[in-house]
Scaffold this motif. Sequence first.
Motif, PDB file in Angstrom:
ATOM      1  N   GLU A 114       2.160   4.602   1.470  1.00 15.83           N
ATOM      2  CA  GLU A 114       2.413   4.926   2.875  1.00 15.83           C
ATOM      3  C   GLU A 114       1.317   5.788   3.481  1.00 15.83           C
ATOM      4  OE1 GLU A 114       5.765   6.506   1.397  1.00 15.83           O
ATOM      5  OE2 GLU A 114       6.800   4.599   1.332  1.00 15.83           O
ATOM      6  N   THR A 165      -1.579   3.532   4.396  1.00 18.74           N
ATOM      7  CA  THR A 165      -1.229   2.740   5.571  1.00 18.74           C
ATOM      8  C   THR A 165      -1.309   3.590   6.833  1.00 18.74           C
ATOM      9  OG1 THR A 165       0.210   1.335   4.242  1.00 18.74           O
ATOM     10  CG2 THR A 165       0.570   1.311   6.621  1.00 18.74           C
ATOM     11  N   GLN A 166      -0.802   4.816   6.762  1.00 22.62           N
ATOM     12  CA  GLN A 166      -0.856   5.715   7.924  1.00 22.62           C
ATOM     13  C   GLN A 166      -2.306   6.045   8.278  1.00 22.62           C
ATOM     14  OE1 GLN A 166       1.806   6.780   9.866  1.00 22.62           O
ATOM     15  NE2 GLN A 166       0.137   7.395  11.221  1.00 22.62           N
ATOM     16  N   MET A 217      -4.910   4.191   7.750  1.00 20.10           N
ATOM     17  CA  MET A 217      -5.505   3.000   8.359  1.00 20.10           C
ATOM     18  C   MET A 217      -5.053   2.835   9.808  1.00 20.10           C
ATOM     19  SD  MET A 217      -5.215   0.386   5.131  1.00 20.10           S
ATOM     20  CE  MET A 217      -5.818  -1.031   6.013  1.00 20.10           C
ATOM     21  N   THR A 218      -3.773   3.099  10.058  1.00 25.01           N
ATOM     22  CA  THR A 218      -3.242   3.024  11.415  1.00 25.01           C
ATOM     23  C   THR A 218      -3.900   4.061  12.309  1.00 25.01           C
ATOM     24  OG1 THR A 218      -1.129   2.205  10.586  1.00 25.01           O
ATOM     25  CG2 THR A 218      -1.123   3.173  12.785  1.00 25.01           C
ATOM     26  N   ARG A 278       0.834  -1.199   0.000  1.00 28.36           N
ATOM     27  CA  ARG A 278       0.000   0.000   0.000  1.00 28.36           C
ATOM     28  C   ARG A 278       0.866   1.245   0.000  1.00 28.36           C
ATOM     29  NH1 ARG A 278      -3.285  -3.112   3.731  1.00 28.36           N
ATOM     30  NH2 ARG A 278      -5.302  -3.393   2.794  1.00 28.36           N
TER      31      ARG A 278
END
Length: 82
Positions: free
Chosen positions: A8, A11-12, A14-15, A6
């Motif tokens: 970045e 991903t961030q 989602m986190t 994915r």
Amino acid sequence: MSRGFRNEDVTQAMTDQAMADSIHKVLERDAEQVARSEDRRAHGEQGRCEDCGRPIGAERMAALPSSTRCVNCQSAWEQANR
């Protein structure tokens, strides 16, 4: 970008969303705990464990006045509700 990886930023995001969801759950549990504590106080049950019925230790009540479970029952509840 390689297949299966994915971006970045995604991903961030989602986190961040997962963290926000976890914080929201903790805050909801805390609010429910306070409400239960107030209800127990109104019915003269403050200081007694809602699970086993034994007195909640004075140190625990001093540290966490909204406690509705003794240390042992709270520990068991937390293990069961992870």
